[in-house]
Scaffold this active site. Structure first.
Site, PDB file in Angstrom:
ATOM      1  N   GLU A  85      -5.564  -0.412   8.008  1.00 31.46           N
ATOM      2  CA  GLU A  85      -4.211  -0.118   8.609  1.00 31.46           C
ATOM      3  C   GLU A  85      -4.506  -1.059  10.089  1.00 31.46           C
ATOM      4  O   GLU A  85      -6.001  -0.758   9.951  1.00 31.46           O
ATOM      5  CB  GLU A  85      -3.816   1.282   8.989  1.00 31.46           C
ATOM      6  CG  GLU A  85      -3.900   1.885   7.503  1.00 31.46           C
ATOM      7  CD  GLU A  85      -4.236   3.446   8.039  1.00 31.46           C
ATOM      8  OE1 GLU A  85      -4.262   3.349   9.124  1.00 31.46           O
ATOM      9  OE2 GLU A  85      -4.220   4.307   7.159  1.00 31.46           O
ATOM     10  N   ARG A  99       0.296  -1.415   0.218  1.00 23.80           N
ATOM     11  CA  ARG A  99      -0.377  -0.131   0.158  1.00 23.80           C
ATOM     12  C   ARG A  99       0.536   1.474   0.197  1.00 23.80           C
ATOM     13  O   ARG A  99       1.524   1.071   0.962  1.00 23.80           O
ATOM     14  CB  ARG A  99      -0.595  -0.386   1.292  1.00 23.80           C
ATOM     15  CG  ARG A  99      -1.947   0.870   1.296  1.00 23.80           C
ATOM     16  CD  ARG A  99      -2.511   0.675   2.453  1.00 23.80           C
ATOM     17  NE  ARG A  99      -3.945   1.683   2.940  1.00 23.80           N
ATOM     18  CZ  ARG A  99      -4.353   2.493   4.275  1.00 23.80           C
ATOM     19  NH1 ARG A  99      -2.167   3.000   4.465  1.00 23.80           N
ATOM     20  NH2 ARG A  99      -4.713   3.283   3.945  1.00 23.80           N
ATOM     21  N   GLU A 134      -9.349   7.792   5.835  1.00 22.27           N
ATOM     22  CA  GLU A 134      -9.617   7.622   7.016  1.00 22.27           C
ATOM     23  C   GLU A 134     -10.991   8.524   6.869  1.00 22.27           C
ATOM     24  O   GLU A 134     -10.548   9.765   7.281  1.00 22.27           O
ATOM     25  CB  GLU A 134      -9.109   8.137   8.031  1.00 22.27           C
ATOM     26  CG  GLU A 134      -8.283   6.152   7.773  1.00 22.27           C
ATOM     27  CD  GLU A 134      -6.967   6.723   9.138  1.00 22.27           C
ATOM     28  OE1 GLU A 134      -7.046   5.767   9.901  1.00 22.27           O
ATOM     29  OE2 GLU A 134      -6.857   7.317   9.979  1.00 22.27           O
TER      30      GLU A 134
END
Length: 520
Positions: free
Chosen positions: A416, A223, A314
């Site tokens: 994550e 990522r 996020e």
């Protein structure tokens, strides 16, 4: 994610003891059934020393049924006030060969040398799943096996210290299989680390490239974040293109994480890039499309097409504030869909993920995605950040993940997670997690604790129903303490508060916690 400063086994009794009445023989035969017997431990009630259908080995006094089941009234428990080793098992025969899946609901105090469920003597290699540490909420775990000799033994094991306990209930053994496809890590810090003199070593100490080292443990997906015009020049288009070549050369897949900012974007900050600062909402939609298309098309042109893309990072409160705030879902939907369209224009088979930092928040995740669906937001996959010291209990994480997959009919993954292997710092900046009080109960800040955390998180993703759990990305596996590679791209003197959560130690050697990459 955003960075901020600051105890012996007793002899097994023979199956037929001397003098045992022959009438006991059918019971032995019944236990060798082709279907799991008494998987919910309800046949006997409380206090059965040997539950119906099951057998025991070792310190058998530590294995018994008691009140307080997951779905029914009773459960299996392992517990003793002194150290113990015990196995509760059931042998199945007459099985049709093929793939099977054992599902179990479990709880555990933690602290054991080992606490796991295994499928063994099934013809191939033994398969195990460790019990996650959870003293209150029940957690569902799964274990797959390929039966090739028409038999299999289901085994519940504890090698425990005084006072340790487990609860197990509602076991099912059915056709099927499980596993995860993503065993990944965010390595966005790597290019700058190398540029500033960062060194990476194998577990034995030989210097080498971090990517092949990670690959050797089983990492299969990288990522990389993209910033528009970062102050330090890293994590921009050019660096992502260069790193993508290295990632693909290792045979790994690539997730590109668009922040749509010049710096960290997360639940507390979604600042527009400076170049887009005065733009209207209509212009911002074009900006998102063009930036997304530009980076992805360049990746495609050099033969390193992105396999998955995050439109935003996020984005609990939206992105590109204030225009793209969740206070204005119509506009936020427009911005996300602009990014989605750009991804698909470059490569229709690239998956688009939407990423929230709400790994233990079922209600919050539902609120966000219900609004997204109601406003026509397009997406293929759901990604959640889940840091156990911030985002709630493992049982809450499972509930959230399962609900999201079922409610929206989409695959889910952990975008994550991370865990410390020590608490002290390797530079002048205090670590994000640096006290025992911040840790998740049952998971010490050790390499073993870090390893267990990762395997248990992966086990929960593996258990998502209908095969919708894709896997896990570890956040910033390569972010070791290297002068000049701090958290603030605008401040070369800023430190790194994350080096105690990297997957390389303070001696730069690969930590054995990397073995989590080989999780099923």
């Amino acid at each position: 994610m955003k960075f901020h400063p600051r105890r012996t086994i007793t002899a097994l009794l023979p199956p037929l003891a001397a003098g045992l009445a022959l009438t006991a023989l059918p019971a032995q035969t019944a236990q060798a059934a082709s279907t799991l017997t008494n998987g919910g431990f309800e046949s006997d009630g409380t206090g059965a020393a040997v539950p119906a259908g099951w057998s025991e080995y070792g310190d058998t006094g530590a294995s018994y049924t008691e009140a307080g089941g997951h779905a029914g009234s009773h459960r299996l428990s392992h517990y003793s006030a002194s150290a113990y080793k015990v196995e509760t098992y059931q042998y199945l025969s007459g099985l049709a060969n093929g793939n099977y899946k054992l599902t179990a609901w479990v709880r555990s105090s933690g602290g054991q040398k080992a606490a796991y469920i295994a499928l063994k003597n099934c013809g191939g290699s033994e398969q195990r799943t460790d019990l996650p540490v959870s003293s209150s909420g029940w957690i569902r775990i799964v274990t797959p096996v390929n039966v090739t000799n028409n038999q299999c033994t289901i085994s519940i094991n504890s090698d425990a210290n005084a006072g340790n306990w487990i609860n197990v209930d509602d076991l099912t053994f059915t056709a099927g299989t499980t596993g995860t496809s993503i065993h990944g890590a965010d390595i966005s810090s790597l290019a700058k680390s190398e540029a500033k003199g960062g060194v990476y070593r194998t577990g034995s100490g030989s210097a080498g490239d971090a990517l092949p080292i990670l690959k050797s443990y089983g990492m299969n997906y990288a990522r990389l974040k993209v910033w528009v015009n970062p102050a330090d020049g890293f994590n921009d288009k050019a660096h992502v293109l260069a790193m993508a070549k290295r990632v693909k050369a290792q045979g790994m897949k690539l997730l590109v994480d668009f922040h749509y900012s010049d710096t960290w974007a997360d639940p507390g900050a979604q600042k527009k890039p400076a170049a887009w600062a005065g733009h209207t909402y209509s212009q911002l939609k074009t900006d998102v499309y063009n930036h997304t298309y530009d980076v992805l098309n360049a990746l495609k042109a050099q033969g390193t097409t992105a396999d998955m893309v995050q439109v935003g990072n996020e984005i609990n409160g939206g992105m590109l504030w204030t225009e793209g705030s969740t206070d204005n879902w119509t506009q936020l939907a427009g911005l996300i869909n602009s990014g989605y369209s750009a991804v698909k224009a470059v490569n229709p088979s690239t998956s688009v993920a939407l990423h929230l930092a709400k790994g233990g928040d079922k209600t919050g995740t539902e609120w966000w995605f219900d609004n997204a669906v109601a406003n026509g937001v397009k997406f293929d996959v759901i990604g959640l950040s889940y840091y156990g010291y911030w985002h709630g209990a493992l049982s809450d994480f499972q509930t959230t993940l399962d609900d999201a997959a079922a409610r929206y009919g989409k695959p889910v993954f952990v975008a994550e997670t991370a865990y410390p292997f020590r608490l002290d710092s390797d530079d002048a900046l205090t670590n994000q997690i640096d006290t025992t009080g911040e840790l998740v109960t049952g998971y010490p800040a050790t390499v073993a604790g870090q390893t267990k955390w990762l395997n248990d998180v992966a086990s929960i993703v593996e258990a998502v129903p209908d095969g919708r759990g894709l896997g896990v990305f570890y956040w910033e596996a390569t972010w070791t303490a290297v002068p000049g590679n701090g958290w603030d791209p605008a401040d070369a003197g800023s430190g790194n508060g994350w080096e105690n959560q990297a997957l390389f130690g303070y001696d730069d050697k690969a930590l054995s916690s990397m073995t989590w990459f080989s999780h099923r």
